[in-house]
Scaffold this active site. Structure first.
Site, PDB file in Angstrom:
ATOM      1  N   ASP A  25      98.666 203.937  28.578  1.00 14.03           N
ATOM      2  CA  ASP A  25      98.617 203.224  29.847  1.00 14.03           C
ATOM      3  C   ASP A  25      99.035 201.773  29.685  1.00 14.03           C
ATOM      4  O   ASP A  25      98.740 201.134  28.672  1.00 14.03           O
ATOM      5  CB  ASP A  25      97.185 203.303  30.399  1.00 14.03           C
ATOM      6  CG  ASP A  25      97.021 202.618  31.730  1.00 14.03           C
ATOM      7  OD1 ASP A  25      97.648 203.070  32.708  1.00 14.03           O
ATOM      8  OD2 ASP A  25      96.276 201.627  31.798  1.00 14.03           O
ATOM      9  N   GLU A  83     103.723 204.554  29.535  1.00 16.02           N
ATOM     10  CA  GLU A  83     103.854 204.094  30.909  1.00 16.02           C
ATOM     11  C   GLU A  83     104.347 202.656  30.811  1.00 16.02           C
ATOM     12  O   GLU A  83     103.575 201.728  30.621  1.00 16.02           O
ATOM     13  CB  GLU A  83     102.515 204.152  31.649  1.00 16.02           C
ATOM     14  CG  GLU A  83     102.672 203.823  33.133  1.00 16.02           C
ATOM     15  CD  GLU A  83     101.580 202.939  33.700  1.00 16.02           C
ATOM     16  OE1 GLU A  83     101.551 202.765  34.922  1.00 16.02           O
ATOM     17  OE2 GLU A  83     100.760 202.415  32.921  1.00 16.02           O
TER      18      GLU A  83
END
EC number: 2.4.1.18
Length: 736
Positions: free
Chosen positions: A405, A458
Site C-alpha cells: 500500500d 500500489e
C-alpha cells in the site's frame, strides 16, 4: 541472626541495586536475582512483592529464605554448586510453586543477536516476541523485545496480576534486545512490556512482534503458537510453475470483516472459497488483516504487524481460511502496509521513550495526510522489522502475494509536503533513498525465500522501474524496485473518467481509453477497480454510469468486457461483480439481498454476476488474454481512433500468435455491418462472449453464425469482417 539448618543471611544488596530492581531500571537483574555461587556456598535471592514466605526446593533440599523487606527474600546455603531448584511462594491466601525465572541462561542465541544487530535477521519472529518453548528442561515462554533506549523493561501480564516487579528483563548487550524466560507461562497468556523511558517515566506497550492480540479495542498481546496442519501441499508445490505476468490473474478484492458481517475466519472458509471459485477468480486480495485498533481504517493503520486481526479468530483460524482457499485452487494476496503506523500510545510510537520505529526528525516522521507516523527506513533494525514481516506472512501463513500500500508516499520526500516542509536527499533530489533501498531489499528477500510469491505495488506516479529487477539500473540511476506487478492507476482514472460521460460526449474523451496503450509495457500492470473507487462519494461502479437503469447496467457490463480484454491483470472489488448500486460501507458490506430470488429485479444483478463468471471462464481458457500481457507482441489496435462511433477494436495474441478480437461499442445504438480489418490467416470468427446477451440482462443483439472475412481491405489488413455491434456492449470473437 542464628543460622537454621545451614541457612545463613546473604550479604545485603547494594542500595542502588535494590532501588533499580524495585524501580524497573536494572539492565541485568539476573546478576543479582536467582542463585549464584559465592565463597561459602550459594546465594539465593528472590524478588516477590506481596509474598509472605519464599522457600527454595531442590532434590534433598528445602530452605526458607529470609524476608529482607520490600518483597526481597535471600539466604546463603552451604552448597558446592547451584542445583536445579524451584520456588515455593506463600501469599496470604495461596501458595504457588514454580521454577525461578532467574536461574536460566539466556534463551536467545548469539547468532540471533548478531543478526539482529546487523539488521539481517530474516526470521525475526523466531527471535523476538513471546515464544512458548522448553528451555533447560522447563516449559514456559521466552519474552524478548527490542528497546535500545529503555532504562529497564519488565514483562507484565495476567500471570503476574499486571505487576512486573518480579519479572524484570535483562539487556543482552549492545543490540538493544531485552530477554526473560518465564517458566509456566503458556499459550493464551495476556502480556505487555513495561518500559522505563530515558527520563524515568514508564509506559505500557503491546509487543511489536506479537503474533496474536486481544480483540480490539482491548490491546494486550497474547502468547501463541501454531498447531495448524497444512493441507495445501499441491498448491504450494505448483504455484510458481508459471511466471505470474504470463499466467491468468483475475483478483476478487475482499474486506473480510464485511464480506459477510459477523463471520469468523473458519466460517468464511466454508463460504468464501466456494463463492470465488464459482465466479472463476484466480485469486482473492484481502484488505489488511494485520491487527489494527480502528475498524473504520479498514486495516490500513496497523499496530500489530505480525498478528492477524483477532476480530474473526485466532492466527490458526486465519491459516485455516488460507488453506481452504488454496485447496479450492485460489491464490491469496494480502494488503501489506509498511508506509506508516498510528500514534497510539500503547503501540509503536516513541516505543521506548524516543523515536524508534519512526524517523527522529519530526518533519520526516509525521505523515502529512493521515495523522500517522512514517517508518525510519534508514535504520537497519526498522528495515529488518519490515522485511522480516513480509517474509513472515508468506512463510507462516502461505500468503501468495503482497500488495504493498501507498508506495508513492514512501518514495518521495516531498510527498504531500509544500516547499520548505521537506529537505532534499544527499544528491539534492526528492527521492527517499532509504525507502528505495528498503523496497529493493524487501522484494529481493521475498522472491529469494518464497518461490511463487508475487509482490504488487500500489504506486500512482511515473516512478521508473517499479517492476524492474533490482539489479537493472534505469535512466534515473536507480535499480528497479523489484516488484512483480504494479497497479495501473492511470488506466483506472482515465477509463472511469471516460465511461462516466454521457455517450454523446464520449467522442471528446476517446483518448482517455486509448492512452493506456502508450505506456502499457513500461511496467507489469494490474487493472484495479478497487475499494478506493467505490467509497467516499465516488459511487459504486454501476452508479458511475450515465443513463437509465438499463443503460447503467449495460455500460457496467461493457466496461468489464473491455477491462478483461485489455492488457494487464484484473482486480474487482466485492459487490461490483453483481452491480451493487450503493457505495461500499465496512459497516454492512455488499448488498447480498439484491441477489435474493424474492427481489423483483434479481435478474438485473444475477445477470451481471453471470457475466463476471463467464468473463473469468473465457479469460482463463484463452491464453491470448494473459500470456503476453507485458510485451507489445500481445496486442494490436484494429481501430483505436473511432471516436465518433465510441468504438474500440483490438486484437490480443497468445505466444503462438492465436488471436482474440475484442470490440467495445460505448454508444447506445446498434451498429450494423460495422467493418473491421482482421488478419487474413483466420478463416472465420465466432462470438465467445457478448455482454449484451439476454442471460446477462442485455438486449441479445449478436452475430449469429461464424463471421467469415471478406477480401475488403480495412485498418491495414487485406481482409475484413462486418459485425453487428450491440449497444453499450463488448463482444469477443475467436477464430473458428
Amino acid at each position: 541472626m542464628t543460622p537454621r539448618n545451614g541457612v545463613r543471611p546473604a550479604k545485603p544488596l547494594d542500595e542502588s541495586d535494590r532501588e533499580r530492581l524495585l524501580g524497573g531500571t536494572h539492565h541485568d537483574p539476573h546478576s543479582l536475582l536467582g542463585a549464584h555461587l559465592v565463597r561459602g556456598g550459594v546465594v539465593f535471592r528472590v524478588l516477590r512483592p506481596y509474598a509472605e514466605s519464599v522457600t527454595v526446593l531442590a532434590k534433598g533440599l528445602r530452605a526458607e529464605l529470609h524476608d529482607d523487606g520490600d518483597g526481597f527474600f535471600s539466604a546463603l546455603l552451604p552448597l558446592r554448586k547451584v542445583p536445579e531448584y524451584a520456588l515455593q511462594v506463600g501469599y496470604e491466601d495461596t501458595t504457588m510453586e514454580f521454577a525461578d525465572p532467574y536461574r536460566f541462561l539466556p534463551a536467545l542465541g548469539e547468532l540471533d543477536l548478531h543478526l539482529i544487530g546487523e539488521g539481517r535477521h530474516e526470521e525475526l519472529w523466531h527471535a523476538l516476541g513471546a515464544r512458548p518453548m522448553t528451555h533447560q528442561g522447563v516449559t514456559g515462554t521466552r519474552f524478548t523485545v527490542w528497546a535500545p533506549n529503555a532504562r529497564g523493561v519488565r514483562v507484565v501480564g495476567d500471570f503476574n496480576h499486571w505487576d512486573g516487579t518480579a519479572c524484570a528483563m535483562r539487556s543482552l548487550g549492545g543490540c538493544g534486545v531485552w530477554e526473560l524466560f518465564l517458566p509456566g507461562v503458556g499459550e493464551g497468556a495476556l502480556y505487555k512490556f513495561e518500559i522505563t523511558r530515558p527520563d524515568g517515566s514508564r509506559t505500557l506497550r503491546a509487543d511489536p512482534m506479537a503474533r496474536r492480540t486481544e480483540v480490539p479495542p482491548a490491546n494486550a498481546s497474547v502468547v501463541t503458537d501454531s498447531h495448524h496442519v497444512w493441507h495445501d501441499e499441491e498448491w504450494m508445490a505448483n504455484r510458481g510453475a508459471r511466471p505470474v505476468h504470463e499466467a491468468p490473474f483475475s483478483v476478487y478484492e475482499v474486506h473480510l470483516p464485511s464480506w459477510r458481517p459477523g463471520l469468523t475466519y473458519r466460517q468464511l472458509a466454508d463460504q468464501l472459497p466456494a463463492y470465488v471459485k464459482d465466479l472463476g477468480f484466480t485469486h482473492v486480495e484481502l484488505m489488511p488483516v494485520a491487527e489494527h485498533p480502528f475498524g473504520g481504517s479498514w486495516g490500513y493503520q496497523v499496530t500489530g504487524f505480525y498478528a492477524p486481526t483477532a476480530r474473526m479468530g485466532t492466527p490458526d483460524d486465519f491459516r485455516h481460511l488460507v488453506d481452504a482457499l488454496h485447496r479450492a485452487g485460489i491464490g491469496v494476496i494480502m494488503d501489506w502496509v509498511p508506509a506508516h503506523f498510528p500514534r497510539d500510545d500503547w503501540a509503536l510510537a516513541e516505543f521506548d521513550g524516543r523515536p524508534l520505529y519512526e524517523h527522529s526528525d519530526p518533519a520526516r516522521a509525521a505523515h502529512p495526510d493521515w495523522g500517522t507516523l512514517e517508518f525510519d527506513y534508514g535504520r537497519k533494525e526498522v528495515r529488518n522489522f519490515l522485511v522480516a514481516n513480509a517474509v513472515y506472512w508468506c512463510e507462516e501463513f502461505h500468503i501468495d502475494g503482497l500488495r504493498v500500500d501507498a508506495v508513492a508516499s514512501m518514495l518521495y520526500l516531498d510527498y504531500s509536503r509544500e516547499h520548505g516542509e521537506w529537505s532534499p536527499n544527499e544528491h539534492g533530489g526528492r527521492e527517499n533513498l532509504d525507502a528505495v533501498a528498503f523496497l529493493q531489499e524487501m522484494n529481493a528477500t521475498v522472491y529469494r525465500r518464497c518461490p511463487g510469491v508475487v509482490t504488487i505495488a500500489e504506486e500512482s506516479t511515473a516512478w521508473d522501474g517499479v517492476t524492474r529487477a533490482t539489479h537493472h539500473v534505469g535512466p534515473a540511476g536507480f535499480g528497479g524496485l523489484g516488484f512483480g506487478l504494479k497497479w495501473n492507476m492511470g488506466w483506472m482514472h482515465d477509463s472511469l473518467g471516460y465511461v462516466e460521460h454521457e455517450p454523446v460526449h464520449r467522442r471528446f474523451h476517446h483518448n482517455e481509453m486509448t492512452f493506456s496503450m502508450v505506456y502499457a509495457y513500461s511496467e507489469n500492470y494490474v487493472l484495479p477497480i478497487s475499494h478506493d473507487e467505490v467509497v467516499h462519494g465516488k459511487r459504486a461502479l454501476v452508479s458511475k454510469m450515465p443513463g437509465d437503469w438499463w443503460q447503467q447496467r449495460a455500460n457496467h457490463r461493457a466496461y468489464l468486457g473491455f477491462m478483461w480484454a485489455h492488457p494487464g491483470k484484473q482486480l474487482l472489488f466485492m459487490g461490483q461483480e453483481f452491480a451493487q448500486g450503493a457505495e461500499w460501507s465496512e459497516g454492512h458490506g455488499p448488498d447480498w439481498w439484491l441477489l435474493d430470488p424474492s427481489y423483483s429485479a434479481e435478474a438485473d444483478h444475477r445477470g451481471v454476476r453471470d457475466l463476471v463468471r463467464e468473463l473469468n471462464t473465457v479469460y482463463a481458457a484463452t491464453p491470448a488474454l494473459w500470456q503476453r500481457d507485458t510485451v507489445p507482441d500481445g496486442f494490436a489496435w484494429v481501430d483505436g481512433g473511432a471516436a465518433d462511433d465510441n468504438v474500440f477494436a483490438f486484437l490480443r495474441f497468445d505466444a503462438d500468435g492465436a488471436p482474440l478480437l475484442a470490440v467495445s461499442n460505448f454508444s447506445p445504438v446498434v451498429r450494423h455491418e460495422y467493418r473491421l480489418g482482421v488478419p487474413p490467416s483466420v478463416p472465420a470468427w465466432a462470438e465467445v462472449l457478448n455482454t449484451d446477451a439476454a442471460r446477462y440482462g442485455g438486449g441479445d443483439v449478436h452475430n449469429d453464425d461464424p463471421v467469415k472475412p471478406e477480401s475488403v481491405a480495412a485498418h491495414g489488413h487485406r481482409t475484413s469482417v462486418q459485425l453487428t455491434l450491440p449497444p453499450l456492449a463488448t463482444v469477443w470473437l475467436k477464430p473458428v
